[in-house]
Design a protein around this motif. Structure first.
Motif, PDB file in Angstrom:
ATOM      1  N   ASP A 177       8.239  -3.009   5.881  1.00 55.18           N
ATOM      2  CA  ASP A 177       6.900  -3.057   6.470  1.00 55.18           C
ATOM      3  C   ASP A 177       6.756  -4.211   7.445  1.00 55.18           C
ATOM      4  O   ASP A 177       6.989  -5.366   7.099  1.00 55.18           O
ATOM      5  N   HIS A 209       0.834  -3.729  -1.703  1.00 59.85           N
ATOM      6  CA  HIS A 209       1.176  -2.636  -0.774  1.00 59.85           C
ATOM      7  C   HIS A 209       2.513  -1.987  -1.171  1.00 59.85           C
ATOM      8  O   HIS A 209       2.640  -0.760  -1.194  1.00 59.85           O
ATOM      9  N   GLU A 222       1.145   5.073   5.317  1.00 59.45           N
ATOM     10  CA  GLU A 222       0.892   3.624   5.315  1.00 59.45           C
ATOM     11  C   GLU A 222      -0.576   3.321   5.009  1.00 59.45           C
ATOM     12  O   GLU A 222      -0.885   2.381   4.269  1.00 59.45           O
ATOM     13  N   ALA A 271      -3.417  -0.538  -2.277  1.00 62.47           N
ATOM     14  CA  ALA A 271      -3.234  -1.996  -2.377  1.00 62.47           C
ATOM     15  C   ALA A 271      -4.592  -2.688  -2.498  1.00 62.47           C
ATOM     16  O   ALA A 271      -4.772  -3.583  -3.331  1.00 62.47           O
ATOM     17  N   THR A 308       0.788  -7.947   0.269  1.00 66.23           N
ATOM     18  CA  THR A 308       2.043  -7.244   0.551  1.00 66.23           C
ATOM     19  C   THR A 308       2.670  -6.710  -0.740  1.00 66.23           C
ATOM     20  O   THR A 308       3.139  -5.565  -0.778  1.00 66.23           O
ATOM     21  N   ALA A 358      -1.091   3.601   1.352  1.00 64.82           N
ATOM     22  CA  ALA A 358      -0.582   2.419   0.632  1.00 64.82           C
ATOM     23  C   ALA A 358      -1.565   1.250   0.758  1.00 64.82           C
ATOM     24  O   ALA A 358      -1.806   0.526  -0.204  1.00 64.82           O
ATOM     25  N   ASN A 359      -2.157   1.089   1.940  1.00 60.13           N
ATOM     26  CA  ASN A 359      -3.137   0.014   2.118  1.00 60.13           C
ATOM     27  C   ASN A 359      -4.380   0.233   1.266  1.00 60.13           C
ATOM     28  O   ASN A 359      -4.954  -0.712   0.735  1.00 60.13           O
ATOM     29  N   TYR A 404       1.926  -3.557   8.657  1.00 59.46           N
ATOM     30  CA  TYR A 404       2.192  -2.536   7.644  1.00 59.46           C
ATOM     31  C   TYR A 404       2.510  -1.195   8.309  1.00 59.46           C
ATOM     32  O   TYR A 404       1.938  -0.165   7.995  1.00 59.46           O
TER      33      TYR A 404
END
Ligand SMILES: [Zn+2]
Length: 163
Positions: free
Chosen positions: A97, A79, A110, A117, A76, A113-114, A101
């Motif tokens: 989130d 992320h 999103e 991450a 997280t 971002a994953n 997420y």
């Protein structure tokens, strides 16, 4: 980390990311700090994994749900760091989130971002290097060993090694 979003990162941010992804487990808290972000482990509602919002003292603060497992908290934080690096202009009053997420941002944003991450917390060069080291363990055990080494959930590592 040579993917589509790479060109959108500043040279300074790239060099910080490179420095912090050289060794595993990646120190995500220290990485956030190096990027000028505050991280707070907080009692958040059960359906929320984390959030990023403007800090009253300037910059941004990341909050991560203390009720979730440590490995999950690490992902997280990565992320939310990704939101800071790629989506600062979209954060406005804050991005919250859910456990999936999902947020007010689009699912494309999103997913991005994953991806970043995962690149932060499970650098692919390290994953392949260590997969080779552990290869005699057999597929199932390799995932468990890698997950432990990177301090991520088995599920996250399973997805990563399937990339
Ligand atoms: Zn998000």
């Amino acid at each position: 980390m040579k993917v589509s979003y790479y060109s959108r990162l500043s040279p300074e941010h790239i060099s910080i990311l490179e420095e912090f992804t050289k060794d595993v487990p990646v120190k995500v808290g220290a990485l956030a700090k190096a990027l000028g972000l505050k991280v707070v482990v907080a009692a958040l509602p059960l359906k929320i994994s984390g959030l990023i919002k403007p800090d009253p003292d300037g910059g941004f603060v990341i909050k991560v749900n203390r009720f979730e497992p440590k490995e999950r908290q690490r992902f997280t934080i990565a992320h939310e760091i990704a939101h800071f690096l790629l989506h600062r202009d979209k954060i406005q009053a804050g991005v919250v989130d859910s456990v999936l997420y999902r947020s007010k941002l689009s699912s494309r944003v999103e997913a991005e971002a994953n991806r970043l991450a995962a690149d932060i917390i499970m650098p692919l060069d390290k994953v392949s290097e260590l997969s080779a080291v552990y290869r005699t363990q057999g597929d199932h055990q390799i995932i468990a060993t890698l997950a432990e080494t990177f301090q991520v959930s088995r599920q996250a590592m399973e997805i990563r090694t399937g990339d």
